[in-house]
Design an enzyme around this catalytic site. Structure first.
Site, PDB file in Angstrom:
ATOM      1  N   HIS A   1      -1.618   1.550   7.442  1.00 31.25           N
ATOM      2  CA  HIS A   1      -2.062   1.413   6.061  1.00 31.25           C
ATOM      3  C   HIS A   1      -1.926   2.752   5.356  1.00 31.25           C
ATOM      4  O   HIS A   1      -2.194   3.808   5.942  1.00 31.25           O
ATOM      5  CB  HIS A   1      -3.521   0.939   6.019  1.00 31.25           C
ATOM      6  CG  HIS A   1      -4.064   0.739   4.644  1.00 31.25           C
ATOM      7  ND1 HIS A   1      -3.538  -0.187   3.767  1.00 31.25           N
ATOM      8  CD2 HIS A   1      -5.093   1.353   3.986  1.00 31.25           C
ATOM      9  CE1 HIS A   1      -4.222  -0.145   2.627  1.00 31.25           C
ATOM     10  NE2 HIS A   1      -5.159   0.786   2.736  1.00 31.25           N
TER      11      HIS A   1
ATOM     12  N   CYS B   1      32.537  37.375  15.132  1.00 28.65           N
ATOM     13  CA  CYS B   1      32.897  38.364  14.105  1.00 28.65           C
ATOM     14  C   CYS B   1      31.742  38.710  13.175  1.00 28.65           C
ATOM     15  O   CYS B   1      31.897  39.561  12.292  1.00 28.65           O
ATOM     16  CB  CYS B   1      34.085  37.873  13.286  1.00 28.65           C
ATOM     17  SG  CYS B   1      33.695  36.457  12.213  1.00 28.65           S
TER      18      CYS B   1
ATOM     19  N   CYS C   1      37.468  33.618  11.537  1.00 30.10           N
ATOM     20  CA  CYS C   1      38.230  33.485  12.785  1.00 30.10           C
ATOM     21  C   CYS C   1      39.217  32.317  12.735  1.00 30.10           C
ATOM     22  O   CYS C   1      40.194  32.284  13.510  1.00 30.10           O
ATOM     23  CB  CYS C   1      37.282  33.286  13.965  1.00 30.10           C
ATOM     24  SG  CYS C   1      36.135  34.661  14.247  1.00 30.10           S
TER      25      CYS C   1
ATOM     26  N   CYS D   1      28.726  33.734  12.459  1.00 30.60           N
ATOM     27  CA  CYS D   1      29.602  33.643  13.634  1.00 30.60           C
ATOM     28  C   CYS D   1      29.156  34.644  14.699  1.00 30.60           C
ATOM     29  O   CYS D   1      28.889  35.811  14.401  1.00 30.60           O
ATOM     30  CB  CYS D   1      31.048  33.917  13.217  1.00 30.60           C
ATOM     31  SG  CYS D   1      32.218  33.907  14.604  1.00 30.60           S
TER      32      CYS D   1
ATOM     33  N   CYS E   1       0.831  -1.207   0.000  1.00 30.88           N
ATOM     34  CA  CYS E   1       0.000   0.000   0.000  1.00 30.88           C
ATOM     35  C   CYS E   1       0.863   1.255   0.000  1.00 30.88           C
ATOM     36  O   CYS E   1       0.470   2.286  -0.563  1.00 30.88           O
ATOM     37  CB  CYS E   1      -0.967  -0.003   1.179  1.00 30.88           C
ATOM     38  SG  CYS E   1      -0.179  -0.149   2.797  1.00 30.88           S
TER      39      CYS E   1
ATOM     40  N   CYS F   1      34.689  28.919  12.139  1.00 35.87           N
ATOM     41  CA  CYS F   1      34.406  30.149  11.413  1.00 35.87           C
ATOM     42  C   CYS F   1      35.464  30.367  10.337  1.00 35.87           C
ATOM     43  O   CYS F   1      36.677  30.250  10.603  1.00 35.87           O
ATOM     44  CB  CYS F   1      34.382  31.340  12.378  1.00 35.87           C
ATOM     45  SG  CYS F   1      34.228  32.947  11.552  1.00 35.87           S
TER      46      CYS F   1
END
Length: 396
Positions: free
Chosen positions: A348, A219, A270, A216, A67, A267
């Site tokens: 079902h 920053c 960074c 981030c 089904c 990051c």
């Protein structure tokens, strides 16, 4: 040889007993045999005049816990562009162009769709040949165990795409620095790179593009990634009431998440792991948007099912608030639903589909096909929703 019949006509007949005659005839009191016969034949011709038949109302035989397969097949059968791709045999050109040896799945699927749309209403078709081919492509569907309809849909679309992919030799993925580009241009180039490897009519219909933004906390640098998607799996928003809206689920899917602790990413600016926020938006909306409601727990063995009623619109689902581009056209109309009733231990699948020709809704329960009102389409059994992008000009 045809049988012959002798018709004996009465000399006269009380007109009052014959509702098929007009008032003038009835006033005469009696009707001659010849007039009676000609009017009776005309009456039969009117009554037996063939009514306009609606195609696509064919049931599918349950081969044993299939089904889940039947439900998805009915939803795809009522996907107009995919249906036309099969009925017009456009896939044959793509198969011959690709010159692949593996074409059996696409051919079996197309043959099944053709049979479903050429059979008379309420006729039952066996999808056994199609099942043979899908389980060759994806052995997990061998046998007769109950399976997940959304997983089946993903495997099927992937298999069809691979056989009609216009790209014969996929190029190598070469690293490229696109971070200097504006997001819109970066998304466009990433989409083109995807099409250089994956380009088919199936992709044209079902695939969209998702934008993931990572910001981030130190920053404020924001990096973006663009990925294709075939469907969206939406968590079901949990509120105090037993009912939530589909837009609530979309908002939960796209809400800003905080990545911290072990989830902290590195990051790009960074160069160290930082606490970041992550957010999804939709960069490119597909022609057909498939939304999967995550009703089942994500454990390896299903342990629970959410029966929350998700209220979804049948028309004018406006998703512009989730778009990366606020000017994008993102209004959808529902045309099919794959439903799951029951529990994780036994359930079902059925399908509710809007016929692309008549515009009428029908319930497909394996071999049984019955008409239904549009007001019955929403239920707590809704599991996979199929939406079609509306024509912008129709909303002018």
């Amino acid at each position: 040889m045809r049988d012959s019949y002798k018709v004996t006509l009465p000399q006269a007949f009380p007109a009052s007993q014959l509702p098929i005659f007009n008032k003038e005839v009835k006033r005469k009191g009696t009707v001659s045999g010849s007039v009676l016969f000609s009017n009776f034949v005309g009456f039969l011709l009117i009554k037996t005049k063939p009514s306009k038949t609606v195609q696509g109302l064919t049931g599918l035989r349950n081969l044993g816990n299939t089904c889940f397969m039947n439900s998805i097949l009915q939803c795809l059968s009522n996907t107009k562009e995919l249906r036309d791709y099969c009925l017009q045999k456009s896939y044959s050109r793509d198969l011959s162009t690709a010159r692949r040896s593996n074409t059996a799945l696409m051919e079996a699927f197309a043959q099944l769709i053709q049979t479903m749309w050429s059979s008379s209403a309420n006729e039952v078709v066996s999808p056994s040949e199609f099942k043979t081919q899908i389980q060759k492509y994806a052995p997990r569907f061998v046998g007769y165990n109950q399976q997940d309809a959304q997983e089946f849909l993903r495997f099927l679309l992937d298999g069809l795409h691979n056989e009609v992919n216009r790209v014969i030799v996929r190029p190598k993925v070469l690293p490229g620095d696109l971070d200097h580009l504006p997001d819109t241009e970066k998304g466009r180039q990433m989409w083109q790179k995807y099409l250089e490897r994956e380009d088919s009519r199936i992709v044209d219909i079902f695939v969209g593009q998702l934008k993931s933004s990572l910001t981030c906390s130190e920053c404020s640098y924001c990096s973006t990634v663009f990925d294709p998607f075939w469907d969206l799996s939406l968590p079901i928003a949990k509120k105090g009431s037993s009912e939530v809206s589909l837009v609530d689920c979309m908002r939960l899917f796209t809400k800003e998440d905080i990545l911290d602790g072990d989830e902290k990413p590195t990051c790009c600016r960074c160069k160290v792991r930082r606490k970041c926020t992550k957010k999804f938006t939709i960069q490119k909306f597909p022609k057909i948007l498939v939304l999967h409601l995550k009703r089942f727990s994500e454990a390896r063995i299903r342990t629970s099912k959410l029966s929350t009623f998700v209220n979804f619109p049948l028309k004018d689902l406006d998703l512009r608030e989730f778009s990366s581009d606020s000017s994008a056209h993102a209004v959808y109309n529902l045309y099919a639903v794959s439903n799951h009733s029951g529990t994780t231990m036994g359930g079902h699948y059925t399908a509710y589909c809007k016929n692309p020709l008549s515009g009428e809704w029908h319930m497909f329960n394996d071999s049984r096909v019955t008409p239904m009102a549009s007001s019955q389409v929403r239920s707590s059994d809704a599991y996979v929703l199929f939406y079609e992008l509306s024509n912008p000009s129709s909303r002018m």
